[in-house]
Design an enzyme around this catalytic site. Structure first.
Site, short mmCIF file in Angstrom:
data_model
loop_
_atom_site.label_atom_id
_atom_site.label_comp_id
_atom_site.label_asym_id
_atom_site.label_seq_id
_atom_site.Cartn_x
_atom_site.Cartn_y
_atom_site.Cartn_z
CG ASN A 1 16.62 44.17 58.82
OD1 ASN A 1 17.79 43.87 58.61
ND2 ASN A 1 16.25 45.41 59.13
CB SER B 1 11.41 45.21 65.78
OG SER B 1 11.23 44.34 64.69
N GLY B 2 9.81 47.08 63.49
CA GLY B 2 8.52 47.20 62.85
C GLY B 2 8.07 45.83 62.38
CE1 TYR C 1 18.47 52.52 58.39
CE2 TYR C 1 19.51 50.76 59.62
CZ TYR C 1 19.55 52.03 59.07
OH TYR C 1 20.68 52.79 59.20
CB SER D 1 11.33 45.92 60.70
OG SER D 1 11.50 47.20 61.27
#
Length: 367
Positions: free
Chosen positions: A202, A275-276, A130, A237
């Site tokens: 990120n 967070s991914g 993102y 993420s």
């Protein structure tokens, strides 16, 4: 500057010649970067493409596997990798709201290259993080031309880092983040293989940032955070692509992908619900896998493959962990300060600031 240019050597392993994912023979990386304004809004995004082999991925599949540390993210094409263990397309990384257009464009470009598209289908792997603080993410500004540009510019050699491609608008540990890369080369007695990593960083909170095991983030808390008034520290993420020329089977690729978690943990990440954290590993060591052309009638019923014995996997795991750790630090060091549309500064982490913080924690580059 990169970590090693500053005298920061992370781990015990030896980097490849480029200290990049492109140290793995055949791997190519391309970026398309958008830095502009549209309708008065800041556009700061892009797409990064990784080609796994020198030729078409469809004609030269790789064994692959993936791991999800935390699922607050999205990716396409992973279920077929889980099922078949094969990577048959390029990999792409972009922002959250552009994942669909990147996937669809990769399919369209694949069709252009096929003599008879009626007998083939593809499910490209596209991953995202993102960038909505620095980028008008709702505007979906990544277009098919940008995906084509990234593919056309994919090459071996040094890899651009920081605010380029999919990493253009990313933030890491409350500093400017983005694309980072690193590699490790195993000694001959351990197989001599290479492990290369590319991250789109990120993620992470400032106070948890560690470099070479030292809690430097605590020394950097006086630098204003871009999340002071908007968003939450740690939101975002990280996606990780790992490549190796070792002859790994799909389940071993999945095991290698899991070790990205260790590199992220060493830098103080991996603990946020928001967070991914998605990781994919592919292995080019098996050269004769059948092409992904499901209309062909002349394919053999079986193929001979090699594998690394499990007793010899540990050096590869260590190489992956170290390379991920270094790639994250490289991503931050390459990130120059930027400002959001509403005037919030996202600081870059310059080398001297990091070195001073390390010294304050007792770090010694000559140890």
């Amino acid at each position: 500057m990169r970590a090693r240019q500053l005298g920061i050597t992370l781990g015990l392993g030896t980097p490849g010649a480029l200290n990049a994912i492109t140290d793995v023979p055949g791997v190519r990386v391309g970026h398309s970067t958008l830095k502009t304004r549209v309708d008065g809004k800041q556009v700061c995004t892009g797409v990064t493409v990784v080609q796994p082999r020198a030729g078409e991925a469809r004609q030269q599949p790789c064994f692959a596997g993936y791991h999800v540390l935390n699922g607050n993210g999205d990716a396409t094409g992973l279920e077929w990798i889980s099922e078949a263990g094969l990577l048959t397309t390029p990999l792409a990384i972009t922002n959250t709201h552009s994942l669909g257009i990147v996937r669809d464009t990769l399919i369209a470009l694949e069709r252009e290259r096929l003599a008879d598209p009626a007998v083939y289908w593809c499910m490209p792997v596209v991953m995202e993080t993102y960038d909505g603080l620095l980028n008008d993410i709702w505007g979906q500004h990544v277009k098919p031309a940008h995906v084509r540009e990234a593919l056309d510019h994919a090459e071996s050699g040094p890899v651009q880092e920081g605010a380029v491609g999919g990493g253009t608008g990313m933030i890491c540990h409350e500093f400017k983040g983005g694309i980072g890369t690193a590699s490790r080369r195993l000694p001959a007695e351990q197989g001599g293989w290479k492990v290369g990593v590319l991250v789109q960083a990120n993620h992470g909170k400032r106070q948890e940032l560690r470099v070479d095991g030292y809690p430097v983030g605590r020394q950097l808390m006086t630098i204003p955070s871009p999340f002071a008034e908007r968003g939450t520290p740690g939101m975002g993420s990280i996606v990780v692509i790992l490549a190796t020329d070792a002859p790994l089977l799909p389940h071993q690729c999945r095991r290698l992908a899991q070790r990205a978690s260790i590199g992220i943990a060493r830098t103080g990440g991996g603990t946020e619900d928001s967070s991914g954290d998605l990781f994919l590993a592919f292995a080019t060591g098996n050269q004769a896998l059948p092409p992904a052309d499901y209309g062909r009638k002349d394919l053999a019923f079986s193929s001979a493959v090699q594998m690394v014995n499990n007793d010899h996997m540990s050096p590869l795991f260590l190489a992956a962990a170290e390379a991920v750790e270094e790639a994250i630090v490289n991503a931050m060091l390459a990130g120059e300060s930027m400002t959001t549309d509403d005037g919030v500064r996202v600081p870059g982490l310059d080398g001297e600031t990091l070195l001073q913080a390390l010294r304050e924690t007792g770090w010694n580059s000559c140890r």
